[in-house]
Scaffold this motif. Structure first.
Motif, PDB file in Angstrom:
ATOM      1  N   SER A  71     -19.079  27.113 -19.834  1.00  0.00           N
ATOM      2  CA  SER A  71     -19.224  27.483 -21.097  1.00  0.00           C
ATOM      3  C   SER A  71     -20.690  26.926 -21.725  1.00  0.00           C
ATOM      4  N   LYS A  78     -18.171  26.781 -28.790  1.00  0.00           N
ATOM      5  CA  LYS A  78     -18.387  27.458 -27.637  1.00  0.00           C
ATOM      6  C   LYS A  78     -19.125  28.772 -28.088  1.00  0.00           C
ATOM      7  N   GLU A  80     -20.583  32.973 -26.881  1.00  0.00           N
ATOM      8  CA  GLU A  80     -19.989  34.021 -25.953  1.00  0.00           C
ATOM      9  C   GLU A  80     -21.175  34.388 -25.274  1.00  0.00           C
ATOM     10  N   VAL A  82     -23.351  36.733 -23.057  1.00  0.00           N
ATOM     11  CA  VAL A  82     -23.487  38.340 -22.824  1.00  0.00           C
ATOM     12  C   VAL A  82     -24.002  38.795 -21.628  1.00  0.00           C
ATOM     13  N   LEU A  91     -26.858  34.219 -24.943  1.00  0.00           N
ATOM     14  CA  LEU A  91     -25.878  33.853 -25.429  1.00  0.00           C
ATOM     15  C   LEU A  91     -25.941  34.334 -27.073  1.00  0.00           C
ATOM     16  N   LYS A  92     -24.670  34.568 -27.631  1.00  0.00           N
ATOM     17  CA  LYS A  92     -24.665  35.006 -29.124  1.00  0.00           C
ATOM     18  C   LYS A  92     -24.077  33.504 -29.694  1.00  0.00           C
ATOM     19  N   PRO A  94     -22.681  31.359 -32.057  1.00  0.00           N
ATOM     20  CA  PRO A  94     -21.303  31.445 -32.544  1.00  0.00           C
ATOM     21  C   PRO A  94     -21.264  30.969 -33.972  1.00  0.00           C
TER      22      PRO A  94
END
Length: 531
Positions: A71, A78, A80, A82, A91-92, A94
């Motif tokens: 993670s 945390k 997401e 991609v 990564l997005k 959060p």
């Protein structure tokens, strides 16, 4: 006795023989180093700042080996994933993320990565001169004439003015945050010998300041409260002693023997002060010693943390005073941390006390205009720990903060909202709340609530001493992406002491003991913009 001596000798020989058979370890203890399973490249994030929902790329090594358990966390939240390779991850950002470090987590192992700034709509104005603001704590700020601001605290210089040592704990700022150098002439030692904690504007563009000091501009017997002229000089008079010596004295006739935390001026000009003090004191300059020399004595009246003065600083014996005993009534049995003058002239006090004039009040009380306890203020069980601060909403309700866990018999950790009659408003609930405590509060035009204090978490999210809530106490969805405020090098908590809304602008000034806001340099003063 000899038998025991032989046994001891035999044991010593056996130990020595055993030691001779043990080979000394010559292996290099650092030969086989255990490398981390995951590591981040230096500056391994691109871009270094983005908004919630936007994509960023982190780079490093070892990502694929643990991909099923891996993670990525943005300040503990945390993200997401991609796309993922062994050396990179897209990564997005959060929701609920805030500025701070990005980390990788595998099971219970954490691998800390680069700093990342979450860009939001509640932001520090980087053009405002926060970096060169005050070199010590700023305890209060008030708007004064011509769009300027008066700040008080425990600083000795503001805006790197070159007046260090002459800008002692009281200063005036222009609207752009720069020092108003017309306040406190260069040839005057302007200010106090210890911290100033509160300030109030007076008619005629004069100022009232209070704290724990005992002189101003070197004038003695200025006991914790002073009236200032518009240029920052002490409002003073000249008198003559019994031996015809000229003496400079404060225009206010008296003060207190300790620290004033809160200061209020009533519509009739009378002055209410609360804090950590026991006596009202007034210097008597008309005394002569045994050898005919001038002598000064402080006449005193016991008042216990709360006093009302006449506009000239003399004692007002109509406020919570026992004329038969020639002293103030019992008052609070503990400290008053904060007081608030209400529109009807009554006074709200909060702190560590559990009684007022012998009656149970549980750390929060409302007083009538004569200083007596107002029995119509029905807070029930009140707070189970200290009340640090409170503020009144436009609708008359009051938000109370502190270190308490329960208020009015309900589980309300660190914050509660009460109706005008003192009963708890059940529509306001913070949930678990903070890991520390709240000590300051401010409101925004839309009803949002800003809470400052000393904490590192809020409802399970990492937050640094500052949080913005909706009017019902829920977490504001877009105003909490900043990294909060950071403590100064002396270990002060960094909590915000005062929040000031600037009229006509979508911005506010925040002062306190912090040295960073959102991990940018901000020496006890920052301007925040919002939509």
């Amino acid at each position: 006795m000899k038998r025991y001596s032989y046994l001891i000798l035999l044991l010593a020989i056996l130990v020595a023989c055993a030691k001779s058979k043990i080979s000394p370890r010559v292996d290099d203890p650092y030969k086989e180093q255990v490398l981390p399973a995951i590591y981040f490249n230096k500056d391994g994030i691109n871009p270094t700042g983005a908004k919630i929902g936007e994509l960023v790329m982190v780079s490093g090594k070892g990502f694929l080996k643990s991909k099923d358990k891996l993670s990525f966390l943005f300040n503990g939240v945390k993200a997401e994933i991609v796309t993922l390779t062994d050396t990179s991850a897209q990564l997005k950002v959060p929701a609920d993320a805030a500025s701070g470090n990005v980390a990788a987590q595998v099971d219970q192992q954490y691998f800390f990565g680069p700093f990342f700034r979450v860009r939001g709509v509640f932001e520090m104005d980087t053009l405002f001169p926060s970096k060169v603001a005050a070199n010590g704590d700023v305890e209060d700020i008030i708007p004064v004439e011509n769009g300027k601001y008066l700040i008080v605290g425990d600083f000795t210089d503001v805006d790197e003015s070159g007046k260090k040592g002459k800008q002692l704990r009281v200063a005036r700022l222009n609207h752009d945050g720069r020092l108003d150098k017309s306040f406190g002439p260069d040839n005057v030692l302007n200010g106090t010998n210890t911290a100033v904690l509160a300030a109030v504007m007076l008619p005629g563009n004069k100022y009232l300041v209070a704290g724990g000091f005992n002189n101003y501009e070197g004038v003695n017997y200025v006991n914790s409260i002073a009236m200032l002229n518009n240029n920052g000089s002490l409002a003073a008079d000249k008198i003559f002693s019994p031996t015809a010596k000229e003496i400079i004295v404060s225009q206010l006739k008296g003060g207190v023997s300790g620290r004033i935390n809160s200061l209020h001026v009533q519509a009739d000009g009378k002055i209410l002060a609360s804090g950590f003090f026991r006596f009202y004191v007034q210097p008597n300059y008309n005394l002569v010693g045994a050898n005919g020399q001038d002598s000064v004595h402080l006449d005193s009246i016991q008042v216990n943390g709360l006093v009302r003065l006449m506009p000239d600083g003399s004692f007002d014996s109509t406020y919570n005073y026992d004329h038969a005993m020639h002293m103030g009534n019992e008052g609070p049995n503990g400290y008053i941390y904060r007081s608030l003058l209400l529109p009807d002239g009554k006074l709200l006090i909060g702190g560590s006390f559990t009684k007022y004039n012998g009656q149970s009040v549980s750390r929060l009380a409302r007083l009538n205009t004569d200083g007596s306890l107002d029995p119509s203020f029905a807070i029930g069980a009140g707070a189970d720990q200290s009340v640090e601060n409170f503020a009144r909403q436009p609708d008359g309700k009051i938000v109370v903060v502190g270190s308490f866990n329960n208020f009015g018999g309900l589980k309300l950790p660190r914050a509660a909202r009460i109706n005008e009659n003192g009963t708890v408003d059940p529509t306001f609930n913070l949930g678990v709340g903070t890991s520390g405590y709240f000590a300051s509060i401010g409101f925004m035009p839309g009803g949002e609530i800003i809470l400052g204090g000393a904490f590192t978490e809020y409802n399970g999210l990492k937050r640094n001493n500052l949080v913005v809530l909706n009017a019902n106490g829920s977490f504001h969805p877009t105003y909490n992406s900043m990294g909060g405020v950071t403590a100064d090098k002396n270990g002060n908590t960094g909590f915000v002491k005062k929040i000031l809304q600037q009229t006509g602008e979508k911005s506010m000034l925040v002062v306190g003991t912090f040295t960073k806001f959102d991990y940018r340099d901000a020496n006890r003063l920052v301007r925040i913009t919002y939509p």
